[in-house]
Write an enzyme that holds these catalytic residues in place. Structure first.
Site, mmCIF file in Angstrom:
data_model
loop_
_atom_site.group_PDB
_atom_site.id
_atom_site.type_symbol
_atom_site.label_atom_id
_atom_site.label_comp_id
_atom_site.label_asym_id
_atom_site.label_seq_id
_atom_site.Cartn_x
_atom_site.Cartn_y
_atom_site.Cartn_z
ATOM 1 N N HIS A 465 -25.446 13.684 -34.707
ATOM 2 C CA HIS A 465 -24.317 14.105 -35.324
ATOM 3 C C HIS A 465 -24.484 15.017 -36.724
ATOM 4 O O HIS A 465 -23.762 16.095 -36.759
ATOM 5 C CB HIS A 465 -23.282 12.916 -35.910
ATOM 6 C CG HIS A 465 -22.500 12.993 -36.778
ATOM 7 N ND1 HIS A 465 -20.801 13.031 -36.198
ATOM 8 C CD2 HIS A 465 -22.208 13.419 -38.126
ATOM 9 C CE1 HIS A 465 -20.227 13.291 -37.208
ATOM 10 N NE2 HIS A 465 -20.685 13.662 -38.375
ATOM 11 N N GLU A 466 -25.353 14.545 -37.509
ATOM 12 C CA GLU A 466 -25.598 15.415 -38.613
ATOM 13 C C GLU A 466 -26.431 16.773 -38.382
ATOM 14 O O GLU A 466 -26.410 17.631 -39.012
ATOM 15 C CB GLU A 466 -26.856 14.614 -39.332
ATOM 16 C CG GLU A 466 -26.031 13.171 -40.184
ATOM 17 C CD GLU A 466 -24.640 13.520 -40.911
ATOM 18 O OE1 GLU A 466 -24.599 14.735 -41.602
ATOM 19 O OE2 GLU A 466 -23.941 12.926 -41.136
ATOM 20 N N HIS A 469 -23.922 19.187 -37.818
ATOM 21 C CA HIS A 469 -23.557 19.918 -39.131
ATOM 22 C C HIS A 469 -24.495 21.151 -39.588
ATOM 23 O O HIS A 469 -24.126 22.289 -39.916
ATOM 24 C CB HIS A 469 -23.579 19.143 -40.448
ATOM 25 C CG HIS A 469 -22.447 18.136 -40.281
ATOM 26 N ND1 HIS A 469 -21.179 18.479 -40.399
ATOM 27 C CD2 HIS A 469 -22.144 16.796 -40.429
ATOM 28 C CE1 HIS A 469 -20.290 17.580 -40.195
ATOM 29 N NE2 HIS A 469 -20.711 16.369 -40.305
ATOM 30 N N HIS A 472 -23.907 23.947 -37.294
ATOM 31 C CA HIS A 472 -22.823 24.720 -37.838
ATOM 32 C C HIS A 472 -23.098 25.836 -38.947
ATOM 33 O O HIS A 472 -22.604 27.017 -38.690
ATOM 34 C CB HIS A 472 -21.645 23.541 -38.505
ATOM 35 C CG HIS A 472 -20.406 24.217 -38.482
ATOM 36 N ND1 HIS A 472 -19.411 23.374 -38.820
ATOM 37 C CD2 HIS A 472 -19.756 25.479 -38.321
ATOM 38 C CE1 HIS A 472 -18.234 24.188 -38.887
ATOM 39 N NE2 HIS A 472 -18.367 25.421 -38.728
#
Length: 676
Positions: A465-466, A469, A472
């Site tokens: 998940h991290e 980021h 992104h």
């Protein structure tokens, strides 16, 4: 610490040159320089244009931004020694500086002139959005208030900055101060070796090598509550963790929270809003508190019903064991594991030997290569702020530098708990290409010397998940830094990270990277099948635990109560919505850092659910398009769902894959994405 970053890769943070005793003086200089730059933009005699006002603002404050990066990492990752006191001084200074920008009447007049001009018709989509966001942000920050109201607003913001810092420091202190010590080896019954090894390491670090320590962080608490047979110790660990900053002592956060809520409400009304949530949601996808509550309350009753089923299953096993107990919050994880084994013949103790931190890190990088064509190469020619930190250069398929990725994986004293992503430098391309520098930060417990760190399945999901980021930020391809990376609507920012979670349980990742830490053997096919079958297990717990926090957040910021007692409000709200007594909120109010350590996620914790609705559809697009192996298709998806642009060229979406034609534009239209 004030100079432009030098060295390879377009310059890197000079961690080796940071002197903590120089931070205050450096901030005085950097803030003064930034104010001078703003004055120069606001007071120029030339008529306002996009270049001399909007672009000039994008270029301003670089010295202060670099200094803030150095300081923020110390506040998050190295919060020891003088840093807590420094933060209490610096935070209000930065708040006052930002208010001075938003309350600069001459500057706002220039922005307003451009916003209302015919020139907007000739701007690109990105330029229009930049002006629109900037104008509306200034209005939300009080640009149209009278001078006396601006002064009131600045007082509120300065006070909030101090309270946010006090809240965060209290959470850090309670995470350091409450440790569950295990003196008798018999009390370790049920715990896997990887957990007891980490507990021994934590105790040794704290000067008690003859004992075992459960620290007051999720990564330490969760496995203990899942596997420890000793119910009394489970309760102690649970209470230490969930009662953080709610113990009536010097680190109790209830009074701070009450004041934060009062100030937020006063600020919202000063700015013309009914409440804080209405102000915060104006710039989001949801737009209104009502829309968020509508979504959450559609999910809530179904999630609670599922919890009832899960508890019944657990109680049945407890009754069969003859232990004469009623499932309590400190029993939930423990008996959930027993149910998982009974229903799916899956014990995550069998899975953990295959969950090596380093292998999973390799898996994330491999997935990024397959999806986005990124190649990761570890480098050692840059300074780091701690020996645990490692750095990778990220290149595209042609060998061009995409950016840098820093990884700080391990827990330490003074590091805030949880996992998060930081952007040290945003991507931009105004005068020249500037590549991003991003980092991921976790709190894994180091194992014994020479042994790999084994992590839980849930921790692996968080790791992916991290990293989403970070991707992104690395995928960013914009001109203006205000639009780079995660600078998107709050209820959109979790979308790329939640999308990345989907690659963890793909066969390609599990077979290649989930290998046994002793034998190197890949995870057996039968175990892979068990994981797949149990993938939706315990969703009642996960959803209710999260949603309870999101609902309380929204109700705290929409209530018309004048003076809020956080503990009482929490109890009343949970009773009102029918919170099952067998589990707590994921983040109880006294330590809910998402919403009380800053304004960033306040009235915004719902956003994970909002983004997840997008993620579910987007993941299917990837699966149907077969984009595991086709960077061209991945690029067309990326252009639509991860960047600032609103449209996608259909010609970019039509590609050959595994001998068949794939029209990603049609797939995107099918899922409701805006395709030109």
């Amino acid at each position: 610490m004030l100079k432009p970053w030098t060295g390879p890769y377009g310059g890197v943070p000079p961690w080796n040159l940071v002197r903590t005793d120089e931070f205050l003086g450096a901030f005085d200089i950097a803030i003064a320089e930034a104010k001078d730059e703003i004055t120069g933009i606001a007071d120029q005699s030339d008529p306002a244009t996009f270049e001399n006002t909007i672009v000039a603002l994008e270029k301003s404050g670089k010295t202060l931004q670099r200094l803030e990066t150095l300081f923020d990492v110390h506040a998050s990752n190295l919060n020891v020694g003088p840093i807590p006191d420094l933060e209490r001084t610096v935070a209000p200074q930065l708040s006052e500086y930002r208010d001075s920008i938003y309350q600069n009447s001459a500057l706002f007049k220039r922005i307003e002139t451009i916003y209302q001009s015919d020139a907007m018709d000739s701007f690109t989509v990105a330029q229009k959005r930049l002006v629109d966001d900037l104008y509306k942000t200034f209005v939300r920050q009080g640009a149209k208030l009278s001078q006396s109201d601006k002064a009131k607003l600045s007082q509120i913001n300065t006070r909030l900055a101090r309270l946010f810092t006090d809240f965060s420091q209290n959470v850090l202190e309670d995470e350091k101060g409450f440790v569950t010590w295990v003196e008798n080896e018999a009390d370790l019954a049920g715990l896997p070796e990887s957990v007891t090894t980490a507990m021994k390491s934590a105790a040794t670090d704290r000067g008690k090598p003859e004992q075992w320590a459960v620290t007051n962080t999720r990564s330490s608490m969760d496995p203990f509550l899942t596997y420890a047979d000793n119910r009394e110790l489970r309760e102690q660990v649970w209470r230490n963790y969930y009662n953080r900053c709610d113990n009536g002592d010097e680190h109790d956060n209830n009074a701070i929270i009450s004041e934060i809520l009062s100030l937020r409400d006063a600020r919202a009304k000063l700015l013309g809003y009914e409440n804080h949530a209405q102000r915060r949601l104006e710039s989001t996808m949801a737009k209104s508190p009502e829309a968020t509550m509508d979504l959450m309350m559609k999910v809530w009753p179904k999630a609670v019903a599922r919890v009832r089923e899960e508890v019944a299953d657990m109680q049945a096993i407890a009754d069969q064991e003859g232990v004469n107990l009623k499932i309590a919050p400190w029993d939930y994880r423990y008996y959930a594991e027993k149910v998982r084994k009974a229903k799916y013949d899956l014990d995550f103790n069998e899975v953990k030997p295959y969950m090596q931190l380093e292998k999973l890190r390799e898996a994330m990088m491999w997935a990024a290569g397959e999806l986005y064509g990124m190649q990761f190469t570890q480098v050692t020619d840059v300074p780091v702020f701690h020996p645990d930190v490692r750095v990778w250069r990220v290149d595209d398929q042609e060998g061009n530098r995409v950016g840098l990725w820093y990884l700080d994986p391990y827990a330490r004293e003074g590091k805030r708990s949880g996992a998060w992503m930081n952007a040290y430098r945003l991507q931009e391309n105004i005068d020249e290409p500037i590549t991003p520098i991003v980092s991921n930060n976790s709190n894994f417990i180091k194992g014994a010397e020479g042994k790999p760190v084994l992590i839980s399945w849930d921790d692996a999901v968080t790791l992916f998940h991290e990293f989403g980021h970070a991707l992104h930020g690395l995928n960013s391809k914009v001109n203006y830094p205000s639009q780079a990376g995660t600078s998107v609507a709050r209820d959109y920012v979790e979308f790329p990270s939640q999308l990345m979670e989907h690659w963890l349980d793909t066969p390609e990742v599990l077979r290649k990277y989930c290998v046994h830490y002793e034998t190197g053997a890949p995870m057996p096919a039968e175990l892979l099948e068990k994981i797949k079958k149990a993938s939706k297990f315990n969703q009642g717990f996960d959803t209710v635990e999260y949603l309870a926090s999101a609902i309380v957040d929204m109700k705290l910021h929409t209530t018309d109560q004048d003076k809020i007692d956080p503990d009482q409000f929490e109890r009343d709200t949970l009773a009102e919505i029918g919170m099952p007594e067998e589990l707590p909120m994921r983040h109880r109010t006294p330590h809910f850092s998402h919403i009380f350590s800053s304004d960033s996620y306040s009235a915004g914790y719902y956003s994970y659910l909002w983004s997840d609705a997008l993620t579910a559809d987007a993941a299917e697009v990837f699966e149907e398009a077969g984009t595991y192996y086709d960077p061209a298709i991945a690029k067309s998806l990326h252009d639509n769902v991860m960047s600032v642009g609103d449209t996608i060229d259909p010609a970019e979406g039509f590609r050959r894959f595994r001998g068949r034609d794939v029209d990603t534009s049609a797939l995107l239209r099918k899922r409701g994405f805006p395709v030109q």
